[in-house]
Design an enzyme around this catalytic site. Structure first.
Site: not given
Ligand code: 3EB
Length: 340
Positions: A161, A168, A220, A233, A333
């Site tokens: 991930y 990305r 983060y 979000r 999730e």
């Protein structure tokens, strides 16, 4: 903002600007439906159609996508995106796309074996989609979904991930200078190194929404990887008539809450969803037009997740999928749509 209150502003801008922006378009309708794919593809306004799991048929139509996540209830419904007006579709290299009513669907599927791992595959995927979307009038990317194999494999910064997050960002360049889109990133178990990325874009910008209970993902701290995740979000759609809700889990601040406790993670996830809706100025709760997806790590947890959601949100359409969440301690999730 309602379309009516928006109108005078557009007209004033229009009188000063020889090429005024078009009016915001009504949000695509996202729904789950048990029906024959060929019939749905033949309907006017079908922008995209998704089938879940390996046992679903393959179709040549660029609007058709087989998602590498297995549903817990079979036969599972199809997910349908509908827009107003005619839809055109095609292929541009590896990109499959469709467009209509000011909206654009674009999808790319890569085999990581051809691209030297998750990092490089993500970079190629985002570079390719950026290049394609830049050629279109619908250049504002509002929502992205990412599904990759073995998402939690690897230790520390080598976890797949985290490699994906790194690639990305490397691939997106200035794709998202106006703000990150809402997103989901989930691990699949198809056993192939298939990376699936698809998006919804518009000829009008949306408004990214953050969650007051959560640190913005791109902030983060270092402990979660070299490159923080790049997503908002949620995204309020241009006409303000729908909210695209990103994958939401039991993350409070930047920390995972209730490691390995499914019931408490569900409670915390719904507290996050409530706070997000309130912050976005959407009506509280979710209704029967607000389709959700719940990604569940352990198949044995699916029944409890289903029960919790049905009790909490009776009548809300929810699709339960077997998927791994990007932090090993997170068990569930939820993402979806909230229409105003
Ligand atoms: C989280 O809150 C959970 O990397 O695109 C949720 C939604 C998550 C999107 C992404 C990751 C992504 O950090 C993980």
């Amino acid at each position: 903002m309602t379309p009516l209150s928006f109108r005078p502003e557009v007209m004033i801008q229009g009188s000063e600007n020889p090429q005024p922006d078009p009016m915001p378009h009504r949000a695509p309708r996202v729904s789950y439906r048990m029906s024959d794919p060929a019939m749905v593809l033949a309907e006017t306004g079908t922008l995209a159609l998704f089938a879940f799991g390996a046992s679903t048929p393959l179709h040549d139509d660029p609007r058709w996508m087989q998602i590498a996540l297995e549903p817990f209830e079979t036969p599972a419904p199809l997910e349908l995106w509908q827009v107003e007006g005619e839809v055109t579709h095609g292929r541009d290299g590896a990109v499959r796309w469709s467009a209509g009513g000011g909206w654009l669907f674009a999808a790319l599927e890569l085999d990581e074996h051809d691209h030297d791992g998750a990092d490089a595959a993500a970079a190629i995927a985002y570079r390719t989609l950026h290049q394609f979307v830049s050629s279109r009038a619908e250049r504002h990317v509002l929502r992205v979904w990412n599904y990759l194999d073995a998402i939690n494999q690897g230790e520390g910064d080598d976890e797949r991930y985290k490699q994906f997050c790194h690639g990305r960002v490397a691939g997106m360049g200035d794709f998202f200078v106006d703000g990150f889109p809402a997103a989901t990133a989930i691990g699949h178990h198809a056993g192939t190194q298939r990376l699936q990325v698809y998006l919804l874009a518009s000829d009008q910008a949306g408004t990214p929404v953050e969650n007051p209970r959560q640190t913005s993902a791109w902030r983060y701290p270092r402990q979660y990887g070299r490159t923080p995740p790049s997503f908002a979000r949620a995204m309020s759609l241009p006409a303000g008539d729908a909210l695209a809700i990103s994958g939401t889990a039991a993350v409070v601040g930047h920390a995972s809450a209730h490691a390995d406790d499914l019931q408490q993670q569900l409670v915390e996830t719904f507290a996050n969803l409530d706070a997000l809706l309130q912050h976005a100025g959407m009506p509280s709760g979710l209704d029967t037009h607000s389709p959700l997806k719940a990604y569940v790590r352990c198949p044995g947890d699916a029944a409890q997740v289903r029960r919790f959601i049905h009790e909490r949100l009776p009548g809300v359409p929810v699709l339960l999928l077997h998927g791994d969440i990007c932090r090993g301690e997170l068990l569930v999730e939820i993402d979806g749509w909230r229409y105003a």
